[in-house]
Design an enzyme around this catalytic site. Structure first.
Site, mmCIF file in Angstrom:
data_model
loop_
_atom_site.group_PDB
_atom_site.id
_atom_site.type_symbol
_atom_site.label_atom_id
_atom_site.label_comp_id
_atom_site.label_asym_id
_atom_site.label_seq_id
_atom_site.Cartn_x
_atom_site.Cartn_y
_atom_site.Cartn_z
ATOM 1 N N LYS A 34 30.743 28.729 58.918
ATOM 2 C CA LYS A 34 32.166 28.683 58.561
ATOM 3 C C LYS A 34 32.558 29.980 57.857
ATOM 4 O O LYS A 34 31.706 30.780 57.477
ATOM 5 C CB LYS A 34 32.437 27.487 57.654
ATOM 6 C CG LYS A 34 31.703 27.534 56.318
ATOM 7 C CD LYS A 34 31.974 26.305 55.485
ATOM 8 C CE LYS A 34 31.250 26.393 54.134
ATOM 9 N NZ LYS A 34 31.545 25.224 53.271
ATOM 10 N N TYR A 256 45.565 52.042 35.671
ATOM 11 C CA TYR A 256 46.725 51.289 35.210
ATOM 12 C C TYR A 256 46.452 50.673 33.839
ATOM 13 O O TYR A 256 45.405 50.062 33.614
ATOM 14 C CB TYR A 256 47.076 50.180 36.197
ATOM 15 C CG TYR A 256 47.639 50.682 37.503
ATOM 16 C CD1 TYR A 256 48.830 51.395 37.531
ATOM 17 C CD2 TYR A 256 46.976 50.449 38.697
ATOM 18 C CE1 TYR A 256 49.354 51.862 38.736
ATOM 19 C CE2 TYR A 256 47.485 50.901 39.906
ATOM 20 C CZ TYR A 256 48.679 51.612 39.912
ATOM 21 O OH TYR A 256 49.192 52.074 41.101
ATOM 22 N N MET A 304 44.161 48.575 44.031
ATOM 23 C CA MET A 304 44.213 47.932 45.340
ATOM 24 C C MET A 304 43.306 48.611 46.358
ATOM 25 O O MET A 304 42.578 47.947 47.108
ATOM 26 C CB MET A 304 45.648 47.915 45.866
ATOM 27 C CG MET A 304 45.792 47.258 47.221
ATOM 28 S SD MET A 304 47.487 47.225 47.826
ATOM 29 C CE MET A 304 48.234 46.057 46.699
#
Length: 364
Positions: A34, A256, A304
């Site tokens: 899976k 950041y 990101m």
């Protein structure tokens, strides 16, 4: 073109892990592939598991079974997580066996996929999926009636232990007892399921009392043993090149929120992989990577698309040099288990959360 972060998948490790697990049980092994083979590539993991001695496959939804059939794999497949309104006729046409956690599912399968092979699913203490014990007797009786009418074939009974990752936990003994009771009820109802399976990876490796005719192994295929009792080989290595290297003075703030500040003059390296690729942002401030033969800390928050690494003033690293984000740990590099600890999660989440945009390469 985006600089290439590469996920190396060691399929030989998958085969070796299956052989190791096979040595711990006399029953069959179902390879649970899976979630895209736990993030390692469903078809590749499936074939590697067969090479190690697995005999059939497990998936959650019916759609996860389709690629296996389209690839020409004819082995038995069990799908056990579907709503009552799922396309059970399609499952039947794909020759996929179905988990039955309750009367609604039983009725839907018998009505829309007559003759389908099913595994009755008992909740053995997880409080999640499977039939409640109070409903088990009726489910078995109605399954027997449907079987006698030729509407289904009951080929299995299944359960799942709640605390198998903690060998010796009292909940596992209760789960084993409940499963044994469930089998007695099924037999008393006139059912004769050939497949009886309770153990997943951790229980297969650490709890012989939970072994029946078969075990379901998913995370163990790719080197994860939540019980911590057997050394399996992690199958993933993530590498990325240094895209920039800069020298900075003490006091330089990074990332950041400026959560990290250089305490001394140092060199900072940038790698093109971040939380959009599956690196957990929560690991910021804790995580390390492997560069030029040494571990170096992540500096500042994981972004990101990129992560900054404190190379230190003397690490002999240059633009283009490889950075190992995680691997099997053979050379001192961090592992997915360590990344999971830094992110306060489990390895399963790390490996299944890796992005499809990572370049993948299979190694054997």
């Amino acid at each position: 073109m985006r600089p290439q972060a590469t996920l190396h998948v060691d399929l030989g490790a998958v085969t070796a892990n299956v052989r190791t697990i096979r040595s711990r049980t006399a029953g069959e092994l179902m390879a649970v592939v899976k979630a895209d083979g736990f993030g390692h590539g469903q078809l590749d993991v499936a074939r590697a598991a067969l090479a190690g001695g697995a005999t059939r496959f497990g998936v959650t939804g019916i759609d996860e079974a389709r690629p296996l059939r389209e690839a020409g794999l004819t082995h038995r497949i069990l799908s056990w997580l579907n709503p009552p309104g799922a396309d059970f006729a399609a499952a039947k046409s794909l020759d996929v066996e179905l988990g039955v956690p309750g009367l609604d599912h039983l009725d839907a399968i018998a009505r829309t996929a007559p003759g389908a092979r099913v595994h009755l699913h008992l909740d053995t203490g997880l409080g999640r999926d499977g039939a409640e014990p109070a409903h088990w007797h009726r489910l078995c009786m109605e399954a027997r009636d449907a079987e006698r009418q030729g509407r289904i074939r009951v080929v299995g009974v299944m359960g799942h232990l709640p605390c198998a990752g903690r060998p010796g936990h009292a909940a596992n003994a209760r789960g084993r007892a409940r499963f044994a009771w469930g089998l007695r009820v099924a037999r008393a109802a006139g059912l004769r399921p050939a497949d009886r399976h309770l153990a997943a990876t951790a229980a297969t490796l650490s709890d012989p009392l939970s072994h029946h005719t078969m075990s379901r192994v998913g995370a163990g295929l790719v080197g994860i043993d939540e019980s911590g009792t057997v050394r399996l080989r992690p199958a993933l290595t993530l590498t990325a090149p240094l895209v920039t290297v800069r020298s900075v003075p003490a006091g330089t703030a990074v990332g950041y929120g400026h959560t990290w500040t250089a305490q001394r003059a140092t060199r900072l390296g940038l790698i093109p992989v971040g939380y959009a690729d599956g690196l957990p942002r929560l690991a910021s401030g804790r995580a390390e990577v492997w560069v030029a033969g040494a571990r170096r800390p992540v500096a500042g928050r994981i972004s990101m698309d990129m992560t900054v690494v404190d190379l230190g003033p003397d690490t002999p690293a240059s633009v283009g040099d490889p950075v190992t984000v995680f691997g099997p740990g053979d050379h001192g590099e961090p592992t997915t288990a360590q990344w999971a600890a830094w992110a306060e999660t489990l390895e399963h989440e790390i490996v299944t959360g890796l992005s499809a945009r990572l370049h993948r390469r299979n190694d054997r």
